[in-house]
Design an enzyme around this catalytic site. Structure first.
Site, PDB file in Angstrom:
ATOM      1  N   HIS B  18       0.175   3.010   3.983  1.00  0.00           N
ATOM      2  CA  HIS B  18      -0.920   3.731   4.971  1.00  0.00           C
ATOM      3  C   HIS B  18      -2.238   3.799   4.157  1.00  0.00           C
ATOM      4  O   HIS B  18      -3.260   3.364   4.556  1.00  0.00           O
ATOM      5  CB  HIS B  18      -0.432   4.910   5.860  1.00  0.00           C
ATOM      6  CG  HIS B  18       0.579   4.875   6.621  1.00  0.00           C
ATOM      7  ND1 HIS B  18       1.754   5.638   6.735  1.00  0.00           N
ATOM      8  CD2 HIS B  18       0.904   3.836   7.734  1.00  0.00           C
ATOM      9  CE1 HIS B  18       2.397   5.494   7.589  1.00  0.00           C
ATOM     10  NE2 HIS B  18       2.304   4.533   8.305  1.00  0.00           N
ATOM     11  N   LYS B  42       7.070   8.939  20.913  1.00  0.00           N
ATOM     12  CA  LYS B  42       7.411   8.472  19.601  1.00  0.00           C
ATOM     13  C   LYS B  42       8.556   9.431  18.995  1.00  0.00           C
ATOM     14  O   LYS B  42       8.975   8.998  18.165  1.00  0.00           O
ATOM     15  CB  LYS B  42       6.204   8.304  18.822  1.00  0.00           C
ATOM     16  CG  LYS B  42       5.017   7.399  19.491  1.00  0.00           C
ATOM     17  CD  LYS B  42       5.358   5.699  18.993  1.00  0.00           C
ATOM     18  CE  LYS B  42       4.427   4.937  19.713  1.00  0.00           C
ATOM     19  NZ  LYS B  42       3.424   4.209  18.797  1.00  0.00           N
ATOM     20  N   ARG B  91       3.483  -5.719   7.699  1.00  0.00           N
ATOM     21  CA  ARG B  91       4.266  -6.043   6.600  1.00  0.00           C
ATOM     22  C   ARG B  91       5.253  -7.220   6.875  1.00  0.00           C
ATOM     23  O   ARG B  91       5.662  -7.639   5.852  1.00  0.00           O
ATOM     24  CB  ARG B  91       5.252  -4.462   6.210  1.00  0.00           C
ATOM     25  CG  ARG B  91       4.428  -3.362   5.988  1.00  0.00           C
ATOM     26  CD  ARG B  91       5.273  -2.355   5.980  1.00  0.00           C
ATOM     27  NE  ARG B  91       5.572  -2.122   7.403  1.00  0.00           N
ATOM     28  CZ  ARG B  91       6.814  -1.690   7.910  1.00  0.00           C
ATOM     29  NH1 ARG B  91       7.944  -1.236   7.057  1.00  0.00           N
ATOM     30  NH2 ARG B  91       6.951  -1.726   9.379  1.00  0.00           N
ATOM     31  N   SER B 129       7.496   4.491   7.495  1.00  0.00           N
ATOM     32  CA  SER B 129       7.662   6.063   7.501  1.00  0.00           C
ATOM     33  C   SER B 129       9.212   6.243   7.703  1.00  0.00           C
ATOM     34  O   SER B 129       9.804   7.121   7.126  1.00  0.00           O
ATOM     35  CB  SER B 129       6.916   6.536   8.544  1.00  0.00           C
ATOM     36  OG  SER B 129       5.425   6.539   8.334  1.00  0.00           O
TER      37      SER B 129
END
Lengths: 164, 164, 164, 164, 164, 164
Positions: B18, B42, B91, B129
């Site tokens: 990030h 989330k 990614r 994450s």
């Protein structure tokens, strides 16, 4: 400081998909340079002169866009022109993989220049220069596939078998 | 006119990947707004306050970055903040497919806002994450996975089982 | 019983990515045979002799590696050499699809020989022989792209336009 | 020196695809350890005991295979068992992306341990533990989907709604 | 009203994968037209006559199949033959991307003609005409790769180096 | 003999993308059965009754379409209804992988039933039921995302938080 974006490609020929990406780009960056590859290995159908002519006719209403040819390493031109960003339009995954690797290679060679990917308008997702040439060569209809300013030139080039 | 970019995400927690994207972004745009999602669907591990704290500690040397939370539609915030661009780091292909569809949906809902995709530094290509949380929860080493400014906070949060 | 692995490829030329895969392989298997394709359909830039020379210089410190050329069906060499495993390095999805099909075809033709895929070090994810040739041909810097033992040979080969 | 390979998974339950990979593996490596994840986050349907029982019944003719459960970081077990290689079977691209990232993460955490990917036999390309459970729960036929040694146990477990 | 499906391809040469798709198709549609591309740009190894001969021998037991060559735009033939559907067999993702774009282009050019994709039998997932030619040219075994009716013709064509 | 196609899905709720696929399908097959999954594991937002109601309102002008719910194995319904074909709309690669495996599994369980994949109209490529729910729940505009006949019902369902 002014931000400069490059839109590199072969543009053999310009499509509505290319125009869409360049126009959207011109609203974000101060200057946009459309870089037309003069690499003979790509074996373009149209001459460099003709490809530039098509881009020029298609973009003439956009003020902050310039057109230029190049035949060296993309990042060398980028440095010379003090560009901040290379723009690539993506239509599909297979595009993405190749461009992803090029972006990482360019990042290694020139850490200060970023590559930004933009997603094609869904209307143009099926569109590529090769598809345009395929359809035109078989007398199919290319309306909406290329900018209307160059449509009849492309039809004629196949009729007359003249691409210079 | 000043160009404003949004970097939306859950940031649960901030990773080196990030930070890499946000820093590179801050050199291209006049203002960068890191938008931290407050969407309870989330189900983030860390509280919103903590996630913002981590971002803040990780980015304190970058002048033109602000941090902000949001819980509505991304393009509504984008309009309110007069943002020109949404930035997404990619990614992998599966990221790309989802983000590709979101970008097209957002383009339909707000035609003047562009989504630009940036490729992660290859060094962070394996980083997410969830991977950070997985490794930290099993006492693995997270050095180089998260900004060093927050490394020990994250280790402690798992030791104390406290994420608020 | 000794386990033997094959690392087939065109190696036109050897890259740091190739070296990484072969070295890691040599720690798992008793013997590693680097198989250099002599298939003229691949139209390599460098002669077979030169490609083998580059591999040899790059790997000279690894004891259990041999280099060999081949021009028949990969699985025929594999049987002849009593190899147990074919090793392929993967950088990307598109690589994977093609190699996936080849692995299944080879499995059908020789059920006792396995194909193992290894993931490139992320640092070399953008690296391919074609990228090296592209960069070198345009006078770009190839440091870290190829083993340092062969770097200057490759630069010179482009300077002198001599690849034999 | 003996080479040791790990085959980690949830095995909820064992399928013919799993057996195929483990058998092929056992011919290449000196020892194969089937590692059954005891991570409760995966929320397996079958108890750990039952999953191990199924693997045991399916593999009893293979001499150099052991079964073991684990609940920490995969690479910690790998180090403890002095394993050289982690084996992952791949059926599809989306598998590949996730496993690709895990392999790179594991490489960073434990540079001496390699991940090797093997391609499923095409006959099992459509097979997954979830597909087996889906079919069995709706009374579909699971012949050829799971090892015949455990077929009737699985059918019964759904009839009796008992998975411990 | 009778439904007509087209199965376009180069068929250079027919494989067991092609036959599988065409047979399955012939059970759903009233008429199936196997369309053999006469586009010289594809640079087929076998002459058009030979490719049609192979298809004919392989399909002679299927009543509602016809074979035909074409060299124009696929959708022009489709309109002329009053076809309702174009059938494409898919083996892999990269196939899919290209065919996906072609399907969208064809939909634009001829909104009444649908493209339906069928998934290859897993047994043939690794099979392609190029793989057959590669294996046959290196004297590998092509049993089960091509219909048995044409197997020996293909072997002979490579022995005699005669593809007309 | 009449040809029957199934269009299975959760339809939570119906989108313009669903309608597009079903309409195109109804022109090729004699009967089209829209099969609404009653599988509680999918945890739909809307009740089965409401989902069927939305489909019914959206398709009322198409004569050869029926709507039906199901909760067993898809291929069992397919056999019971004497269906020849299962239709799946594809928007993206990740869809494709999952559906590809399901198609192969279904082929194994019921060899006489084919799965045909259709490509979404590019205009709906970004559209999914979840995207509709996401946008509607945040008060975004859903015009052109769902059939206009049900647009206001969906808006109201979120206003009143009532989905039965």
């Amino acid at each position: 400081m002014k931000k400069i974006a490059l839109c590199p490609g072969t543009y053999d020929p310009m499509t509505e998909g290319h125009r869409d990406i360049i126009c959207r780009c011109s609203k974000i960056f101060d200057r946009v340079i459309v870089l037309v590859s003069n690499n003979p290995k790509k074996m373009p159908l149209y001459s460099l002169k003709k490809r530039i002519y098509f881009i020029d006719k298609s973009l003439k209403e956009i003020k902050n866009v310039e057109i230029m040819s190049y035949d060296g390493l993309l990042i060398d031109i980028a440095k010379e022109k003090k560009a901040n960003v290379i723009i690539k339009g993506l239509r599909a995954i297979t595009d993405f993989e190749y461009e992803f690797q090029m972006a990482q290679m360019n990042k290694k060679l020139a850490p200060n220049i970023e590559t930004f990917f933009m997603v094609s308008n869904p209307r143009y997702a099926y569109l590529s220069s090769s598809a345009v040439k395929e359809v035109a060569s078989l007398n199919g209809c290319i309306k909406d596939l290329v900018p209307k300013e160059i449509e009849k030139y492309i039809i004629n080039s196949f009729k007359n078998n003249s691409f210079d």
